[in-house]
Design a protein around this motif. Structure first.
Motif, PDB file in Angstrom:
ATOM      1  N   HIS A  40       4.559  -6.913  33.349  1.00  0.00           N
ATOM      2  CA  HIS A  40       4.373  -5.859  31.974  1.00  0.00           C
ATOM      3  C   HIS A  40       5.325  -6.606  31.147  1.00  0.00           C
ATOM      4  O   HIS A  40       6.407  -7.070  30.822  1.00  0.00           O
ATOM      5  CB  HIS A  40       4.687  -4.353  32.564  1.00  0.00           C
ATOM      6  CG  HIS A  40       4.485  -3.689  31.043  1.00  0.00           C
ATOM      7  ND1 HIS A  40       3.062  -2.691  31.422  1.00  0.00           N
ATOM      8  CD2 HIS A  40       4.713  -3.782  30.038  1.00  0.00           C
ATOM      9  CE1 HIS A  40       2.537  -2.112  30.583  1.00  0.00           C
ATOM     10  NE2 HIS A  40       2.909  -2.627  29.364  1.00  0.00           N
ATOM     11  N   ILE A  41       4.531  -6.707  30.011  1.00  0.00           N
ATOM     12  CA  ILE A  41       5.616  -7.334  28.636  1.00  0.00           C
ATOM     13  C   ILE A  41       4.754  -6.163  27.597  1.00  0.00           C
ATOM     14  O   ILE A  41       4.289  -5.391  26.958  1.00  0.00           O
ATOM     15  CB  ILE A  41       4.827  -8.734  28.189  1.00  0.00           C
ATOM     16  CG1 ILE A  41       4.656  -9.772  28.977  1.00  0.00           C
ATOM     17  CG2 ILE A  41       5.754  -8.736  26.415  1.00  0.00           C
ATOM     18  CD1 ILE A  41       4.406 -11.352  29.135  1.00  0.00           C
ATOM     19  N   ILE A  42       6.863  -5.699  27.095  1.00  0.00           N
ATOM     20  CA  ILE A  42       6.807  -5.039  25.730  1.00  0.00           C
ATOM     21  C   ILE A  42       7.096  -6.032  24.619  1.00  0.00           C
ATOM     22  O   ILE A  42       7.861  -7.049  24.354  1.00  0.00           O
ATOM     23  CB  ILE A  42       7.627  -4.328  26.470  1.00  0.00           C
ATOM     24  CG1 ILE A  42       7.405  -2.893  27.073  1.00  0.00           C
ATOM     25  CG2 ILE A  42       7.859  -3.742  25.095  1.00  0.00           C
ATOM     26  CD1 ILE A  42       8.778  -2.084  27.858  1.00  0.00           C
ATOM     27  N   ALA A  43       6.089  -5.429  23.849  1.00  0.00           N
ATOM     28  CA  ALA A  43       6.497  -6.131  22.671  1.00  0.00           C
ATOM     29  C   ALA A  43       7.004  -5.873  21.554  1.00  0.00           C
ATOM     30  O   ALA A  43       6.253  -4.829  20.569  1.00  0.00           O
ATOM     31  CB  ALA A  43       5.152  -7.451  22.381  1.00  0.00           C
ATOM     32  N   PHE A  44       7.601  -6.459  20.158  1.00  0.00           N
ATOM     33  CA  PHE A  44       8.067  -5.969  19.451  1.00  0.00           C
ATOM     34  C   PHE A  44       8.162  -6.775  18.489  1.00  0.00           C
ATOM     35  O   PHE A  44       8.722  -7.939  18.265  1.00  0.00           O
ATOM     36  CB  PHE A  44       8.916  -5.473  19.230  1.00  0.00           C
ATOM     37  CG  PHE A  44      10.190  -4.409  20.491  1.00  0.00           C
ATOM     38  CD1 PHE A  44      10.158  -3.028  20.200  1.00  0.00           C
ATOM     39  CD2 PHE A  44      10.417  -5.055  21.418  1.00  0.00           C
ATOM     40  CE1 PHE A  44       9.858  -2.120  21.052  1.00  0.00           C
ATOM     41  CE2 PHE A  44      10.667  -3.837  22.401  1.00  0.00           C
ATOM     42  CZ  PHE A  44      10.839  -2.321  22.306  1.00  0.00           C
ATOM     43  N   PHE A  45       7.708  -6.452  16.954  1.00  0.00           N
ATOM     44  CA  PHE A  45       7.200  -7.907  16.293  1.00  0.00           C
ATOM     45  C   PHE A  45       7.476  -6.878  14.868  1.00  0.00           C
ATOM     46  O   PHE A  45       6.863  -5.551  14.101  1.00  0.00           O
ATOM     47  CB  PHE A  45       5.718  -7.818  16.218  1.00  0.00           C
ATOM     48  CG  PHE A  45       4.022  -6.958  15.997  1.00  0.00           C
ATOM     49  CD1 PHE A  45       3.590  -6.611  15.122  1.00  0.00           C
ATOM     50  CD2 PHE A  45       4.893  -6.052  17.729  1.00  0.00           C
ATOM     51  CE1 PHE A  45       2.358  -5.847  15.473  1.00  0.00           C
ATOM     52  CE2 PHE A  45       3.165  -5.092  17.923  1.00  0.00           C
ATOM     53  CZ  PHE A  45       2.332  -4.881  17.030  1.00  0.00           C
ATOM     54  N   SER A  46       6.949  -7.951  14.191  1.00  0.00           N
ATOM     55  CA  SER A  46       7.136  -7.820  12.642  1.00  0.00           C
ATOM     56  C   SER A  46       5.562  -7.207  11.687  1.00  0.00           C
ATOM     57  O   SER A  46       4.795  -7.795  12.453  1.00  0.00           O
ATOM     58  CB  SER A  46       7.213  -9.003  11.380  1.00  0.00           C
ATOM     59  OG  SER A  46       7.874  -8.596  10.318  1.00  0.00           O
ATOM     60  N   ALA A  47       5.766  -6.415  11.427  1.00  0.00           N
ATOM     61  CA  ALA A  47       4.577  -5.752  10.347  1.00  0.00           C
ATOM     62  C   ALA A  47       3.965  -6.782   9.803  1.00  0.00           C
ATOM     63  O   ALA A  47       2.833  -6.854   9.337  1.00  0.00           O
ATOM     64  CB  ALA A  47       4.778  -4.913  10.100  1.00  0.00           C
ATOM     65  N   ASP A  48       4.693  -8.023   9.393  1.00  0.00           N
ATOM     66  CA  ASP A  48       3.670  -8.798   8.679  1.00  0.00           C
ATOM     67  C   ASP A  48       2.567 -10.338   9.708  1.00  0.00           C
ATOM     68  O   ASP A  48       2.193 -10.449   9.154  1.00  0.00           O
ATOM     69  CB  ASP A  48       5.107 -10.413   8.490  1.00  0.00           C
ATOM     70  CG  ASP A  48       6.369 -10.222   7.690  1.00  0.00           C
ATOM     71  OD1 ASP A  48       5.778  -8.774   6.484  1.00  0.00           O
ATOM     72  OD2 ASP A  48       7.485 -10.360   7.609  1.00  0.00           O
ATOM     73  N   TYR A  49       2.688 -10.052  10.674  1.00  0.00           N
ATOM     74  CA  TYR A  49       1.626  -9.857  11.445  1.00  0.00           C
ATOM     75  C   TYR A  49       0.715  -9.415  11.700  1.00  0.00           C
ATOM     76  O   TYR A  49       1.219  -8.757  11.489  1.00  0.00           O
ATOM     77  CB  TYR A  49       2.559 -10.806  13.029  1.00  0.00           C
ATOM     78  CG  TYR A  49       2.888 -11.212  13.398  1.00  0.00           C
ATOM     79  CD1 TYR A  49       3.132 -12.455  13.371  1.00  0.00           C
ATOM     80  CD2 TYR A  49       5.119 -10.978  12.995  1.00  0.00           C
ATOM     81  CE1 TYR A  49       4.220 -13.384  13.749  1.00  0.00           C
ATOM     82  CE2 TYR A  49       5.493 -12.101  14.086  1.00  0.00           C
ATOM     83  CZ  TYR A  49       5.183 -13.185  13.669  1.00  0.00           C
ATOM     84  OH  TYR A  49       6.302 -13.950  13.487  1.00  0.00           O
ATOM     85  N   ASP A  50      -1.061  -9.844  11.581  1.00  0.00           N
ATOM     86  CA  ASP A  50      -1.455  -9.397  11.776  1.00  0.00           C
ATOM     87  C   ASP A  50      -1.722  -9.015  13.008  1.00  0.00           C
ATOM     88  O   ASP A  50      -1.453  -9.250  14.207  1.00  0.00           O
ATOM     89  CB  ASP A  50      -2.643  -9.690  11.930  1.00  0.00           C
ATOM     90  CG  ASP A  50      -4.471  -9.215  11.849  1.00  0.00           C
ATOM     91  OD1 ASP A  50      -4.601  -8.193  11.836  1.00  0.00           O
ATOM     92  OD2 ASP A  50      -5.065  -9.599  13.314  1.00  0.00           O
ATOM     93  N   ALA A  51      -1.693  -7.134  13.880  1.00  0.00           N
ATOM     94  CA  ALA A  51      -1.483  -6.951  15.248  1.00  0.00           C
ATOM     95  C   ALA A  51      -2.839  -7.345  15.800  1.00  0.00           C
ATOM     96  O   ALA A  51      -2.344  -7.302  17.120  1.00  0.00           O
ATOM     97  CB  ALA A  51      -0.881  -5.216  14.738  1.00  0.00           C
ATOM     98  N   ALA A  52      -3.546  -6.762  15.434  1.00  0.00           N
ATOM     99  CA  ALA A  52      -4.926  -7.397  15.858  1.00  0.00           C
ATOM    100  C   ALA A  52      -4.798  -8.341  16.750  1.00  0.00           C
ATOM    101  O   ALA A  52      -5.533  -9.144  17.611  1.00  0.00           O
ATOM    102  CB  ALA A  52      -5.808  -7.096  16.148  1.00  0.00           C
ATOM    103  N   GLY A  53      -4.778  -9.704  16.451  1.00  0.00           N
ATOM    104  CA  GLY A  53      -4.210 -10.877  16.331  1.00  0.00           C
ATOM    105  C   GLY A  53      -3.319 -11.297  16.890  1.00  0.00           C
ATOM    106  O   GLY A  53      -3.860 -12.048  18.362  1.00  0.00           O
ATOM    107  N   LEU A  54      -2.586 -10.404  17.101  1.00  0.00           N
ATOM    108  CA  LEU A  54      -1.276 -10.851  17.802  1.00  0.00           C
ATOM    109  C   LEU A  54      -1.510 -10.164  19.248  1.00  0.00           C
ATOM    110  O   LEU A  54      -1.332 -10.380  20.443  1.00  0.00           O
ATOM    111  CB  LEU A  54      -0.177 -10.074  17.201  1.00  0.00           C
ATOM    112  CG  LEU A  54       1.531 -10.684  17.850  1.00  0.00           C
ATOM    113  CD1 LEU A  54       1.704 -12.012  18.072  1.00  0.00           C
ATOM    114  CD2 LEU A  54       2.131  -9.519  17.829  1.00  0.00           C
ATOM    115  N   ALA A  55      -1.965  -9.381  19.103  1.00  0.00           N
ATOM    116  CA  ALA A  55      -2.640  -8.941  20.303  1.00  0.00           C
ATOM    117  C   ALA A  55      -3.667  -9.790  21.435  1.00  0.00           C
ATOM    118  O   ALA A  55      -3.569  -9.924  22.729  1.00  0.00           O
ATOM    119  CB  ALA A  55      -3.172  -7.245  20.418  1.00  0.00           C
ATOM    120  N   THR A  56      -4.551 -10.065  21.000  1.00  0.00           N
ATOM    121  CA  THR A  56      -5.380 -10.819  21.477  1.00  0.00           C
ATOM    122  C   THR A  56      -4.626 -12.813  21.861  1.00  0.00           C
ATOM    123  O   THR A  56      -4.843 -13.001  22.872  1.00  0.00           O
ATOM    124  CB  THR A  56      -6.370 -10.826  20.155  1.00  0.00           C
ATOM    125  OG1 THR A  56      -7.188 -10.252  19.439  1.00  0.00           O
ATOM    126  CG2 THR A  56      -7.443 -12.382  20.984  1.00  0.00           C
TER     127      THR A  56
END
Length: 281
Positions: A40-56
């Protein structure tokens, strides 16, 4: 081409971060930095990224690993403070068992469903309601930061969890307050919360630190809209004017930096907890 910073704990938990702005480059750096048999990975990311694209992209890079996470307003990585980028915390199979649940629509039905979700996760852990779990299980909860439902949701989860220690926080989007994002196993979630119960074979301790000192100045909320968490009055005076007077600033000088420099705190059980001001209306 940038480089991902990485570190690994003695219990095998991997941590990696990158400041790359393009999703493909960021995920490639993170994948190269993390090596191990993770579950399992927990990801914290900037709102500058497209969240759906990052999840994919994270799902494709780590195909047999569950990924949960949220957007943030900064973070702390292997190299210190991060204003943007992606931070991953990866839990190995060895020594950990992670159970997850999603609480949908936290504003309307999430509080009612929270206890049900917790009971289901406790059943997966193999615990009944009377079993002590604080020494081997801890919880992590990520909540939509614009849901205005964190307090009642946390109270419901805490009551259902019993003596289990719980950490987590609200998803952010920098200082925009336009839209936060949560991701879970390839899904993009809205107005939701992710609850994780983490069984650990290793000893752990939950702690908190504070970078503020309480003063003798007391502000009492005398008028507020609790549904929208809008404070209209402090000490029976217009809230912004009273707050500005308390910290020695003019009303027009109030902004994000003054809110951060002079936070409001509430005392609960002998400890002080910060209550951040989002903005002045």
């Amino acid at each position: 081409m940038g480089r991902a910073s990485t570190s690994e704990t003695t219990c095998g938990v991997g941590v990696a971060s990158t400041a790359a702005t393009a999703i493909g480059e960021a995920v490639s750096e993170l994948k190269a930095a993390l090596s191990g048999d993770f579950q399992h990975i927990i990801a914290f990311f900037s709102a500058d990224y497209d969240a759906a694209g990052l999840a994919t992209a994270l799902g494709e890079a780590f195909p047999r690993v569950a990924v949960s996470g949220c957007s943030t307003a900064g973070g702390i990585g292997p190299d210190g403070l991060m204003e943007s980028g992606v931070l991953l915390i990866a839990f190995p199979h060895d020594g950990f068992r992670i159970h997850t649940g999603v609480i949908e629509d936290v504003g309307a039905f999430g509080v009612e469903r929270a206890s049900e979700i917790v009971r289901g996760l406790k059943a997966q852990v193999g615990l009944n309601s009377d079993s002590p779990i604080a020494e081997r299980v801890f919880g992590v909860m990520l909540v939509d930061g614009l849901s205005n439902a964190e307090e009642p949701l946390l109270a419901a989860v805490h009551w259902a969890c019993g003596d289990m220690q719980l950490i987590g926080g609200s998803a952010g989007d920098g200082l925009s307050f336009d839209g936060t994002s949560l991701i879970h196993e390839g899904r993009l979630l809205d107005r939701a919360a992710i609850l994780m119960m983490i069984e650990s074979d290793f000893p752990f301790r939950i702690f908190k630190t504070s970078n503020f000192e309480p003063t003798d100045i007391k502000l009492v909320v005398t008028a507020a809209d609790t549904e929208t968490r809008t404070v209209h009055e402090l000490n029976a005076e217009p809230a912004a004017r009273e707050y500005a007077a308390a910290i020695g600033l003019m009303l027009d000088d109030l902004g994000p930096f003054s809110f951060a420099s002079y936070p409001l705190v509430v005392k609960v059980g002998g400890d002080y907890y910060c209550r951040s001001i989002r903005n002045m209306n």
